[in-house]
Design a protein around this motif. Structure first.
Motif, PDB file in Angstrom:
ATOM      1  N   ALA A  89       0.711  -1.156   0.220  1.00  0.00           N
ATOM      2  CA  ALA A  89      -0.039  -0.195  -0.086  1.00  0.00           C
ATOM      3  C   ALA A  89       0.731   1.358   0.006  1.00  0.00           C
ATOM      4  O   ALA A  89       0.730   2.185  -0.765  1.00  0.00           O
ATOM      5  N   LEU A  90       1.892   1.325   0.914  1.00  0.00           N
ATOM      6  CA  LEU A  90       2.733   2.442   0.872  1.00  0.00           C
ATOM      7  C   LEU A  90       3.251   2.874  -0.332  1.00  0.00           C
ATOM      8  O   LEU A  90       3.640   3.689  -0.785  1.00  0.00           O
ATOM      9  N   ARG A  91       3.831   1.750  -0.812  1.00  0.00           N
ATOM     10  CA  ARG A  91       4.547   1.838  -2.080  1.00  0.00           C
ATOM     11  C   ARG A  91       3.763   2.105  -3.466  1.00  0.00           C
ATOM     12  O   ARG A  91       4.407   2.963  -4.333  1.00  0.00           O
ATOM     13  N   HIS A  92       2.711   1.470  -3.803  1.00  0.00           N
ATOM     14  CA  HIS A  92       1.984   1.596  -5.034  1.00  0.00           C
ATOM     15  C   HIS A  92       0.865   2.460  -4.720  1.00  0.00           C
ATOM     16  O   HIS A  92      -0.030   2.666  -5.990  1.00  0.00           O
ATOM     17  N   TRP A  93       0.181   2.787  -3.624  1.00  0.00           N
ATOM     18  CA  TRP A  93      -0.828   3.905  -3.476  1.00  0.00           C
ATOM     19  C   TRP A  93      -0.386   5.170  -3.602  1.00  0.00           C
ATOM     20  O   TRP A  93      -1.208   5.969  -3.790  1.00  0.00           O
ATOM     21  N   THR A  94       0.975   5.517  -3.477  1.00  0.00           N
ATOM     22  CA  THR A  94       1.676   6.632  -3.667  1.00  0.00           C
ATOM     23  C   THR A  94       2.145   7.236  -4.983  1.00  0.00           C
ATOM     24  O   THR A  94       2.818   6.355  -5.591  1.00  0.00           O
TER      25      THR A  94
END
Length: 299
Positions: free
Chosen positions: A168-173
């Motif tokens: 989430a932190l890597r790909h939702w940003t």
């Protein structure tokens, strides 16, 4: 606990729940409610600028950050009661409110149930409580694959405690450089606590078993938002389409919609300047004194 200049940290008991809240600035209260997989640190880039205008109050939601993680209570209504109780303990009655992701669901509850307390509400990258089961909405369900994965029996704890929050932190940003490796480390550290992993599973099992079915059959069809609402979203959010966050004009007295360009799921991290400008533009000048509260008392 990460440190940020000008921020004070307090632990306050609210009906048996030990809640952590980060506070900065002075003046009229502005409450910021974070999303998952985050905590108060989500607001670190906007606390300083906003604290020049408001008393900024950033609680950690139940089961996340440094707030307690009891076995139960991971429903938006219960968490709204947590926040209301916390603000009662702080001597805050009327306030401006911003909610992102899960914090946005809690924010909608506060705005619907306590319009006498919420003067303005900004929903950031958050699904509308008036969501209807249209074909487009159902097709967009594939975007939120993390919900059933976090809620799954047997593998849910493993997924929600490591794999999914990292993804989430890597790909939702969308603006990936905005989220530093140190930010990610601070957010992910909380999932070393089994109670917080269990809390995340409870968040998402409640969504699957209770909240989403009730939403789709019209749980809020007779409700009305009388608080001025701004829906603020990143146009590159991979989770929620504009239609899932908006389209409820007939249920709202004063609804405005703004999009942030080239921003993903985390606007206050990815474009803090535009985010602060959006908050100040919507909430207005605190000098208008529409949110007068008694002196803050911290327990």
């Amino acid at each position: 606990m990460p440190e940020l200049p000008g921020v004070e940290h307090h632990f306050i008991d609210v009906r048996g729940l030990r809640m952590h809240v980060a506070v900065a600035g002075s003046g009229e209260p502005l409450v910021l409610l974070h999303g998952w997989p985050q905590h108060w640190w989500e607001w670190r880039r906007v606390i300083g600028p906003l604290a020049e205008h408001y008393r900024v109050i950033c609680p950690d939601l139940r089961g996340l950050g440094w707030t307690g993680a009891p076995p139960e209570g991971y429903r938006p209504e219960v968490m709204a009661d947590d926040i209301a109780g916390l603000l009662d303990r702080m001597g805050v009655h009327r306030f401006r409110l911003v909610g992102h992701d899960w914090g946005g669901l809690v924010g909608y509850q506060l705005a619907l149930r306590s319009p006498d307390r919420v003067s303005h509400y900004i929903a950031v990258n958050t699904a509308s409580p008036f969501l209807r089961p249209t074909p487009r909405v159902l097709l967009n369900g594939v975007r939120v694959w993390h919900i059933p994965l976090n809620a799954a029996p047997l593998i849910g704890r493993r997924m929600s405690g490591s794999v999914v929050p990292r993804w989430a932190l890597r790909h939702w940003t969308y603006r990936s450089a905005a989220l530093t490796s140190e930010d990610a480390r601070i957010f992910l550290a909380q999932f070393r606590d089994p109670a917080r992993v269990r809390a995340t599973v409870s968040y998402y099992r409640n969504i699957v078993r209770r909240e989403l079915p009730l939403l789709l059959v019209g749980k809020y069809r007779w409700s009305r938002l009388t608080v001025p609402v701004l829906v603020l979203s990143g146009d590159r959010d991979p989770l929620l389409s504009a239609g899932q966050m908006t389209g409820f004009d007939r249920w709202a007295t004063d609804l405005r919609v703004e999009s942030m360009v080239d921003v993903g799921h985390f606007p206050p991290i990815e474009d803090p300047d535009s985010f602060v400008a959006g908050v100040l533009g919507f909430c207005g000048d605190p000098a208008d004194r529409d949110c007068v509260t008694p002196d803050t008392v911290l327990g």
